[in-house]
Design a protein around this motif. Structure first.
Motif, PDB file in Angstrom:
ATOM      1  N   ARG A   1      -2.944   3.185  -1.171  1.00  0.00           N
ATOM      2  CA  ARG A   1      -4.170   3.977  -1.308  1.00  0.00           C
ATOM      3  C   ARG A   1      -4.756   4.352   0.054  1.00  0.00           C
ATOM      4  O   ARG A   1      -5.215   5.471   0.247  1.00  0.00           O
ATOM      5  CB  ARG A   1      -5.219   3.188  -2.094  1.00  0.00           C
ATOM      6  CG  ARG A   1      -4.943   3.058  -3.578  1.00  0.00           C
ATOM      7  CD  ARG A   1      -6.088   2.328  -4.266  1.00  0.00           C
ATOM      8  NE  ARG A   1      -5.813   2.101  -5.668  1.00  0.00           N
ATOM      9  CZ  ARG A   1      -6.063   2.983  -6.634  1.00  0.00           C
ATOM     10  NH1 ARG A   1      -6.582   4.161  -6.324  1.00  0.00           N
ATOM     11  NH2 ARG A   1      -5.801   2.684  -7.895  1.00  0.00           N
ATOM     12  N   GLY A   2      -4.714   3.411   0.997  1.00  0.00           N
ATOM     13  CA  GLY A   2      -5.315   3.663   2.297  1.00  0.00           C
ATOM     14  C   GLY A   2      -4.611   4.731   3.105  1.00  0.00           C
ATOM     15  O   GLY A   2      -5.170   5.249   4.073  1.00  0.00           O
ATOM     16  N   ARG A   3      -3.369   5.080   2.729  1.00  0.00           N
ATOM     17  CA  ARG A   3      -2.624   6.124   3.442  1.00  0.00           C
ATOM     18  C   ARG A   3      -2.481   7.398   2.621  1.00  0.00           C
ATOM     19  O   ARG A   3      -1.757   8.318   3.016  1.00  0.00           O
ATOM     20  CB  ARG A   3      -1.245   5.592   3.817  1.00  0.00           C
ATOM     21  CG  ARG A   3      -1.281   4.481   4.872  1.00  0.00           C
ATOM     22  CD  ARG A   3       0.087   3.876   5.102  1.00  0.00           C
ATOM     23  NE  ARG A   3       1.097   4.883   5.396  1.00  0.00           N
ATOM     24  CZ  ARG A   3       2.408   4.664   5.336  1.00  0.00           C
ATOM     25  NH1 ARG A   3       2.843   3.463   4.985  1.00  0.00           N
ATOM     26  NH2 ARG A   3       3.268   5.609   5.621  1.00  0.00           N
ATOM     27  N   SER A   4      -3.184   7.466   1.489  1.00  0.00           N
ATOM     28  CA  SER A   4      -3.044   8.628   0.624  1.00  0.00           C
ATOM     29  C   SER A   4      -3.564   9.903   1.283  1.00  0.00           C
ATOM     30  O   SER A   4      -2.972  10.976   1.144  1.00  0.00           O
ATOM     31  CB  SER A   4      -3.774   8.392  -0.702  1.00  0.00           C
ATOM     32  OG  SER A   4      -3.026   7.536  -1.540  1.00  0.00           O
ATOM     33  N   GLU A   5      -4.674   9.803   1.999  1.00  0.00           N
ATOM     34  CA  GLU A   5      -5.219  10.999   2.653  1.00  0.00           C
ATOM     35  C   GLU A   5      -4.223  11.558   3.662  1.00  0.00           C
ATOM     36  O   GLU A   5      -4.013  12.779   3.736  1.00  0.00           O
ATOM     37  CB  GLU A   5      -6.542  10.659   3.336  1.00  0.00           C
ATOM     38  CG  GLU A   5      -7.228  11.872   3.950  1.00  0.00           C
ATOM     39  CD  GLU A   5      -8.597  11.538   4.531  1.00  0.00           C
ATOM     40  OE1 GLU A   5      -9.159  12.394   5.228  1.00  0.00           O
ATOM     41  OE2 GLU A   5      -9.090  10.432   4.276  1.00  0.00           O
ATOM     42  N   GLU A   6      -3.597  10.697   4.414  1.00  0.00           N
ATOM     43  CA  GLU A   6      -2.583  11.119   5.378  1.00  0.00           C
ATOM     44  C   GLU A   6      -1.407  11.799   4.666  1.00  0.00           C
ATOM     45  O   GLU A   6      -0.875  12.812   5.133  1.00  0.00           O
ATOM     46  CB  GLU A   6      -2.098   9.900   6.162  1.00  0.00           C
ATOM     47  CG  GLU A   6      -0.952  10.147   7.118  1.00  0.00           C
ATOM     48  CD  GLU A   6      -0.428   8.850   7.717  1.00  0.00           C
ATOM     49  OE1 GLU A   6       0.688   8.878   8.258  1.00  0.00           O
ATOM     50  OE2 GLU A   6      -1.131   7.830   7.640  1.00  0.00           O
ATOM     51  N   PHE A   7      -0.998  11.229   3.522  1.00  0.00           N
ATOM     52  CA  PHE A   7       0.121  11.797   2.760  1.00  0.00           C
ATOM     53  C   PHE A   7      -0.240  13.187   2.234  1.00  0.00           C
ATOM     54  O   PHE A   7       0.563  14.129   2.319  1.00  0.00           O
ATOM     55  CB  PHE A   7       0.477  10.869   1.601  1.00  0.00           C
ATOM     56  CG  PHE A   7       1.687  11.298   0.815  1.00  0.00           C
ATOM     57  CD1 PHE A   7       2.954  10.938   1.224  1.00  0.00           C
ATOM     58  CD2 PHE A   7       1.546  12.064  -0.341  1.00  0.00           C
ATOM     59  CE1 PHE A   7       4.078  11.336   0.505  1.00  0.00           C
ATOM     60  CE2 PHE A   7       2.658  12.471  -1.060  1.00  0.00           C
ATOM     61  CZ  PHE A   7       3.924  12.104  -0.650  1.00  0.00           C
ATOM     62  N   VAL A   8      -1.448  13.327   1.683  1.00  0.00           N
ATOM     63  CA  VAL A   8      -1.889  14.624   1.155  1.00  0.00           C
ATOM     64  C   VAL A   8      -1.938  15.665   2.270  1.00  0.00           C
ATOM     65  O   VAL A   8      -1.517  16.823   2.087  1.00  0.00           O
ATOM     66  CB  VAL A   8      -3.270  14.484   0.476  1.00  0.00           C
ATOM     67  CG1 VAL A   8      -3.836  15.850   0.119  1.00  0.00           C
ATOM     68  CG2 VAL A   8      -3.155  13.618  -0.775  1.00  0.00           C
ATOM     69  N   GLU A   9      -2.437  15.291   3.420  1.00  0.00           N
ATOM     70  CA  GLU A   9      -2.503  16.227   4.542  1.00  0.00           C
ATOM     71  C   GLU A   9      -1.102  16.663   4.964  1.00  0.00           C
ATOM     72  O   GLU A   9      -0.885  17.837   5.311  1.00  0.00           O
ATOM     73  CB  GLU A   9      -3.238  15.582   5.722  1.00  0.00           C
ATOM     74  CG  GLU A   9      -4.739  15.405   5.479  1.00  0.00           C
ATOM     75  CD  GLU A   9      -5.423  14.666   6.617  1.00  0.00           C
ATOM     76  OE1 GLU A   9      -4.701  14.158   7.512  1.00  0.00           O
ATOM     77  OE2 GLU A   9      -6.664  14.591   6.605  1.00  0.00           O
TER      78      GLU A   9
END
Length: 254
Positions: free
Chosen positions: A216-224
């Motif tokens: 979850r903590g790396r989801s924003e990075e993945f979406v970007e």
């Protein structure tokens, strides 16, 4: 009405409450059945719809299947906001709570292992489509544009087929490259069969249908990362879905 016990998922005990208005299959609110330190999320469903014979008949009823799948998914989505669920396959039913407890005892080691692996992680889906060709004009083509002969017609057909094949190869190369990049930013990844364009409402031909397990903590990075790829290849569309419960990484049938 005789009822069966429907199981949506298994998870560890959690403290946060589920949505107060949450309902599952047939409008019944889900309940929590605690056993051996695990929790089965359950509701009561009519035997008239979920007995073995009834389910065989319902497999031919796409409207019923769609409504049941949406209700099942709604409960899973709600669980994903408060814990890490291990979703069970659609229409997992038991005669009573005793049957559910027996199932938990038989599979508890597997359940605990999968829940440990999935804790704090979600699934993202990424699809790549080769965009459809622009629709041909409804106006009749000028006489000069018509094939001069049968040979000219076959030549044009070969050129069109060759051009499409080149586009498909570029789309496949892009999809493979994207999948490799996304796998490096995920803890695990899966390739599913491409969607059948005849059955899917999505336009274009599906080249990649991937699932990615991401903390979850790396989801924003993945979406970007996915967003940055959307304009890399003209004529190719990238679609992102999620975050979902980690269906593709549970070992359960979807």
């Amino acid at each position: 009405m005789i009822g069966l016990r429907y199981v949506y998922a298994v998870c560890r005990p959690f403290d946060l409450p589920l949505q107060s208005q949450l309902v599952g299959i047939g409008g019944a609110p889900p309940a929590l059945l605690h056993h051996h330190g695990l929790v089965a999320v359950v509701s009561t469903v009519p035997e008239a719809d979920f007995s073995e014979e009834a389910l065989k008949a319902h497999l031919e009823d796409l409207d019923w299947l769609s409504a049941t799948a949406r209700a099942h998914q709604g409960v899973i989505d709600a669980l994903t906001t408060v814990t890490t669920p291990l979703p069970l396959r659609l229409a997992t039913v038991f005669r009573d709570d005793s049957g559910i407890r027996t199932m938990i005892e038989a599979r508890e080691d597997d359940f605990r292992g999968v829940l440990d692996r999935l804790a704090g992680r979600v699934e993202w889906g990424v699809k790549v489509f080769l965009e459809p060709e622009p629709a041909e004009s409804a106006a009749p083509a000028p006489a000069a544009a018509k094939p001069a002969s049968g040979r000219d017609y076959l030549r044009r057909r070969r050129e069109s087929s060759h051009a499409h094949e080149e586009k498909w190869q570029r789309a496949e190369a892009f999809a493979q490259s994207l999948h490799e990049r996304l796998c490096r930013h995920a803890e695990d990844c899966r390739l599913h069969a491409p969607q059948n364009s005849a059955l899917s409402a999505a336009p274009g031909q599906n080249v990649l249908n991937g699932a990615y397990l991401v903390p979850r903590g790396r989801s924003e990075e993945f979406v970007e990362l996915v967003d940055r790829t959307k304009d890399e290849a003209p004529g190719i569309r990238v679609e992102l879905t999620g975050p979902w419960a980690a269906y593709s990484f549970t070992g359960e049938e979807r």
